[in-house]
Write an enzyme that holds these catalytic residues in place. Structure first.
Site, PDB file in Angstrom:
ATOM      1  CG  ASP A   1      12.236 -22.952   5.030  1.00  0.00           C
ATOM      2  OD1 ASP A   1      12.269 -23.850   5.883  1.00  0.00           O
ATOM      3  OD2 ASP A   1      12.402 -21.738   5.295  1.00  0.00           O
TER       4      ASP A   1
ATOM      5  CG  HIS B   1       8.741 -28.720  10.078  1.00  0.00           C
ATOM      6  ND1 HIS B   1       8.393 -28.332  11.349  1.00  0.00           N
ATOM      7  CD2 HIS B   1      10.012 -28.286   9.885  1.00  0.00           C
ATOM      8  CE1 HIS B   1       9.400 -27.683  11.911  1.00  0.00           C
ATOM      9  NE2 HIS B   1      10.408 -27.647  11.042  1.00  0.00           N
TER      10      HIS B   1
HETATM   11  P1  AMP Z   1      12.686 -25.805  12.296  1.00  0.00           P
HETATM   12  O1  AMP Z   1      13.909 -25.140  12.874  1.00  0.00           O
HETATM   13  O2  AMP Z   1      12.980 -27.180  11.779  1.00  0.00           O
HETATM   14  O3  AMP Z   1      11.487 -25.754  13.225  1.00  0.00           O
HETATM   15  O4  AMP Z   1      12.357 -24.990  10.993  1.00  0.00           O
HETATM   16  C1  AMP Z   1      11.263 -24.165  10.807  1.00  0.00           C
HETATM   17  C2  AMP Z   1      11.339 -23.676   9.389  1.00  0.00           C
HETATM   18  O5  AMP Z   1      10.111 -23.058   9.078  1.00  0.00           O
HETATM   19  C3  AMP Z   1      12.438 -22.657   9.109  1.00  0.00           C
HETATM   20  O6  AMP Z   1      13.311 -23.175   8.105  1.00  0.00           O
HETATM   21  C4  AMP Z   1      11.671 -21.440   8.626  1.00  0.00           C
HETATM   22  O7  AMP Z   1      12.339 -20.749   7.592  1.00  0.00           O
HETATM   23  C5  AMP Z   1      10.362 -22.035   8.154  1.00  0.00           C
HETATM   24  N1  AMP Z   1       9.219 -21.146   8.172  1.00  0.00           N
HETATM   25  C6  AMP Z   1       8.805 -20.381   9.210  1.00  0.00           C
HETATM   26  N2  AMP Z   1       7.704 -19.696   8.861  1.00  0.00           N
HETATM   27  C7  AMP Z   1       7.413 -20.052   7.586  1.00  0.00           C
HETATM   28  C8  AMP Z   1       6.382 -19.692   6.666  1.00  0.00           C
HETATM   29  N3  AMP Z   1       5.410 -18.804   6.983  1.00  0.00           N
HETATM   30  N4  AMP Z   1       6.396 -20.246   5.428  1.00  0.00           N
HETATM   31  C9  AMP Z   1       7.360 -21.124   5.094  1.00  0.00           C
HETATM   32  N5  AMP Z   1       8.349 -21.512   5.913  1.00  0.00           N
HETATM   33  C10 AMP Z   1       8.376 -20.979   7.145  1.00  0.00           C
END
Ligand code: AMP
Ligand code: ZN
Length: 119
Positions: free
Chosen positions: A33, A102
């Site tokens: 993440d 995810h």
């Molecule tokens: P959610 O709230 O479960 O949709 O979480 C989305 C997650 O994606 C968050 O914890 C973000 O920090 C992570 N995230 C967003 N963009 C990226 C990226 N480019 N690479 C890795 N993690 C990401």
């Protein structure tokens, strides 16, 4: 592979956006993440675009099972040797930000709070 052009995680799968990879095979990708909530915090995603757990179908049942079967080994390899939490935020109520299904794997802090605070 089913991709969606405006999806950030599809872009990560395609290599158009960089990621710190934890594991990859034909059907799934695991990567750290970008905004970790714990020393171990990575995500496992299907390479196919599926919006969320609310819309997944039987077509992805096998790969979802394989993802769950891999989670423990990957978590241990990343240093979560004494347990971890899996979180799948789903839809508005689930506070999902990225609409590509995810599984968060979060190994800490020690101890993690209980799942949901109860008044
Ligand atoms: P959610 O709230 O479960 O949709 O979480 C989305 C997650 O994606 C968050 O914890 C973000 O920090 C992570 N995230 C967003 N963009 C990226 C990226 N480019 N690479 C890795 N993690 C990401
Ligand atoms: Zn996607």
């Amino acid at each position: 592979m089913v991709a969606k052009s405006d999806c950030i995680f599809c872009k990560i799968v395609a290599g158009a956006i960089p990621s710190r990879k934890v594991y990859e095979d034909d059907d799934m990708l695991a990567f750290h993440d970008i905004n970790p909530l714990a020393p171990v915090h990575f995500m496992m995603i299907l390479k196919d675009h599926v919006d969320s757990l609310a819309t997944v179908t039987d077509a992805h049942a096998a790969v979802l099972g394989r993802m769950m079967a891999k989670a423990g080994r990957l978590a241990r390899e990343q240093g979560a040797t004494d347990g971890f939490r899996t979180i799948v935020n789903t839809g508005r109520i689930g506070r999902q930000d990225v609409y590509h299904l995810h599984i968060h794997i979060i190994g800490g802090p020690d101890p993690l709070p209980r799942m949901i605070a109860k008044d």
